[in-house]
Design an enzyme around this catalytic site. Sequence first.
Site, mmCIF file in Angstrom:
data_model
loop_
_atom_site.group_PDB
_atom_site.id
_atom_site.type_symbol
_atom_site.label_atom_id
_atom_site.label_comp_id
_atom_site.label_asym_id
_atom_site.label_seq_id
_atom_site.Cartn_x
_atom_site.Cartn_y
_atom_site.Cartn_z
ATOM 1 N N ASN A 73 -9.631 -28.142 0.036
ATOM 2 C CA ASN A 73 -9.991 -27.863 1.420
ATOM 3 C C ASN A 73 -11.496 -27.632 1.547
ATOM 4 O O ASN A 73 -12.268 -28.121 0.731
ATOM 5 C CB ASN A 73 -9.170 -26.687 1.982
ATOM 6 C CG ASN A 73 -8.740 -26.914 3.428
ATOM 7 O OD1 ASN A 73 -9.557 -27.235 4.283
ATOM 8 N ND2 ASN A 73 -7.458 -26.750 3.676
ATOM 9 N N ARG A 74 -11.924 -26.865 2.540
ATOM 10 C CA ARG A 74 -13.347 -26.817 2.885
ATOM 11 C C ARG A 74 -14.000 -25.487 2.533
ATOM 12 O O ARG A 74 -13.370 -24.433 2.596
ATOM 13 C CB ARG A 74 -13.513 -27.105 4.382
ATOM 14 C CG ARG A 74 -13.132 -28.541 4.740
ATOM 15 C CD ARG A 74 -12.991 -28.752 6.230
ATOM 16 N NE ARG A 74 -12.777 -30.158 6.527
ATOM 17 C CZ ARG A 74 -11.567 -30.729 6.553
ATOM 18 N NH1 ARG A 74 -10.476 -30.017 6.307
ATOM 19 N NH2 ARG A 74 -11.451 -32.022 6.827
ATOM 20 N N HIS A 100 -12.798 -30.526 -0.786
ATOM 21 C CA HIS A 100 -12.057 -30.824 -2.012
ATOM 22 C C HIS A 100 -12.953 -30.903 -3.246
ATOM 23 O O HIS A 100 -12.792 -31.786 -4.102
ATOM 24 C CB HIS A 100 -11.263 -32.120 -1.861
ATOM 25 C CG HIS A 100 -10.230 -32.093 -0.780
ATOM 26 N ND1 HIS A 100 -9.505 -30.961 -0.459
ATOM 27 C CD2 HIS A 100 -9.795 -33.068 0.077
ATOM 28 C CE1 HIS A 100 -8.662 -31.231 0.527
ATOM 29 N NE2 HIS A 100 -8.823 -32.487 0.876
ATOM 30 N N HIS A 171 -2.144 -33.680 -2.782
ATOM 31 C CA HIS A 171 -2.481 -34.266 -1.482
ATOM 32 C C HIS A 171 -1.618 -35.493 -1.169
ATOM 33 O O HIS A 171 -2.105 -36.489 -0.628
ATOM 34 C CB HIS A 171 -3.959 -34.654 -1.459
ATOM 35 C CG HIS A 171 -4.589 -34.637 -0.098
ATOM 36 N ND1 HIS A 171 -4.241 -35.527 0.894
ATOM 37 C CD2 HIS A 171 -5.541 -33.834 0.443
ATOM 38 C CE1 HIS A 171 -4.966 -35.293 1.969
ATOM 39 N NE2 HIS A 171 -5.761 -34.258 1.727
ATOM 40 N N TYR A 173 0.945 -37.795 0.874
ATOM 41 C CA TYR A 173 1.334 -38.019 2.271
ATOM 42 C C TYR A 173 2.802 -38.458 2.275
ATOM 43 O O TYR A 173 3.139 -39.522 1.754
ATOM 44 C CB TYR A 173 0.485 -39.123 2.907
ATOM 45 C CG TYR A 173 -0.951 -38.750 3.194
ATOM 46 C CD1 TYR A 173 -1.345 -38.323 4.462
ATOM 47 C CD2 TYR A 173 -1.931 -38.851 2.212
ATOM 48 C CE1 TYR A 173 -2.666 -38.004 4.745
ATOM 49 C CE2 TYR A 173 -3.260 -38.534 2.484
ATOM 50 C CZ TYR A 173 -3.617 -38.114 3.747
ATOM 51 O OH TYR A 173 -4.926 -37.800 4.019
ATOM 52 N N ASP A 232 -4.431 -30.496 11.615
ATOM 53 C CA ASP A 232 -5.142 -30.451 10.342
ATOM 54 C C ASP A 232 -5.502 -28.988 10.116
ATOM 55 O O ASP A 232 -6.668 -28.596 10.179
ATOM 56 C CB ASP A 232 -6.386 -31.350 10.365
ATOM 57 C CG ASP A 232 -7.003 -31.513 8.981
ATOM 58 O OD1 ASP A 232 -6.410 -31.018 8.005
ATOM 59 O OD2 ASP A 232 -8.086 -32.133 8.874
ATOM 60 N N GLN A 263 -1.548 -26.455 3.994
ATOM 61 C CA GLN A 263 -2.344 -27.259 4.914
ATOM 62 C C GLN A 263 -1.519 -28.462 5.341
ATOM 63 O O GLN A 263 -0.970 -29.187 4.494
ATOM 64 C CB GLN A 263 -3.640 -27.727 4.239
ATOM 65 C CG GLN A 263 -4.569 -28.519 5.147
ATOM 66 C CD GLN A 263 -5.432 -27.634 6.045
ATOM 67 O OE1 GLN A 263 -5.499 -26.420 5.856
ATOM 68 N NE2 GLN A 263 -6.124 -28.238 6.989
ATOM 69 N N GLU A 290 0.254 -29.734 1.881
ATOM 70 C CA GLU A 290 -0.554 -29.279 0.761
ATOM 71 C C GLU A 290 -0.416 -27.768 0.544
ATOM 72 O O GLU A 290 -1.198 -26.985 1.099
ATOM 73 C CB GLU A 290 -2.029 -29.615 1.009
ATOM 74 C CG GLU A 290 -2.293 -31.053 1.414
ATOM 75 C CD GLU A 290 -3.666 -31.207 2.057
ATOM 76 O OE1 GLU A 290 -4.657 -30.717 1.472
ATOM 77 O OE2 GLU A 290 -3.736 -31.799 3.154
#
Length: 325
Positions: A73-74, A100, A171, A173, A232, A263, A290
């Site tokens: 993440n950030r 990431h 991660h 999908y 998100d 997430q 996530e």
Amino acid sequence: MNTNFGETPEGERVELVHLTNGGLRAQVMTWGATLQDFRLEGHPHSLILGAPDLAPYLGQMRYVGAIVGPVANRIAGGTAELDGRRYHFDRNEAGRTTLHGGAQGIDNRVWQIEAQDAVSCQMVLHLKDGEGGFPGNRKLSALYALSGDGVLTLTLSATTDAPTWINLANHAYWTLTGRDGLDDHDMTIAADHYLEVDDQQIPKGAPTPVDGTPFDFRLQRPVRTAGAEKIDHNFCLTGAAPALTLSGGGVTLTIETDAPGVQIFDCTGKRQGSGHDGRDYGPNAGLAIEPQYWPDSPNQSAFPSIRVDPGETWSQTSRYHFGTP
């Protein structure tokens, strides 16, 4: 069984590990310890987005199915302080935030196979002190295991020789129906709160109640509806089990995790290109789920800590149960 999946631009060989058990088939590649393909017996398509060759993972499909980190993440401003020292990281997202782990995150490296058998594989990656700006010589591990009762267990762990931050996450999908849109997927999340974010996807502060917001998934409802707001966001898990349930296409996925958050990214605004079975992935082609610690934790003292010291082992275990309604 292992097969060759290609070579990196630097000439490193990428292997694909094939696992089978209990009606589940998984393929994990050494590039990013990536879950490349996942199948449930009786269903004709992969339950995750992915590509049949390596090239897309080097570009448009970066992060798809990979283990991301060392801090997923950030991180706001690409900087954080630890024990009185300020560290600066690669601001790889519009030159403003670290996403990431930066441009050379753990998702785009070749991991080593440490152990494997027909139903499980463990991959490891060694990071040197200072890589990407993060302190400590670290050993990361990702263990994928299939059990006979239709469960995928993913155990992530890490050790360090100096105080550092660790927040690893998968991660993948998910696409249970094999169609774009996600309006044919229903979801519940055991979360009473979520994190509001600013225009840089950085949390604004304390968790916000989901009640009365588009992020209330305490009761089952479609992931997306016409005109729905982009998702998100980090959902702050209550600790109840399961943490999340996703259903669609005659498949039910329930997730149990010891992570304090998850997430969710609904793939809005992102096109992944051509993938499994020749499918051309369109808008909202899959749902990133996530399990992880909360975003920007190094700068948020009130959030669950991701600090790891020498002698400690950071770990996170998530169990993915698959079945039919």
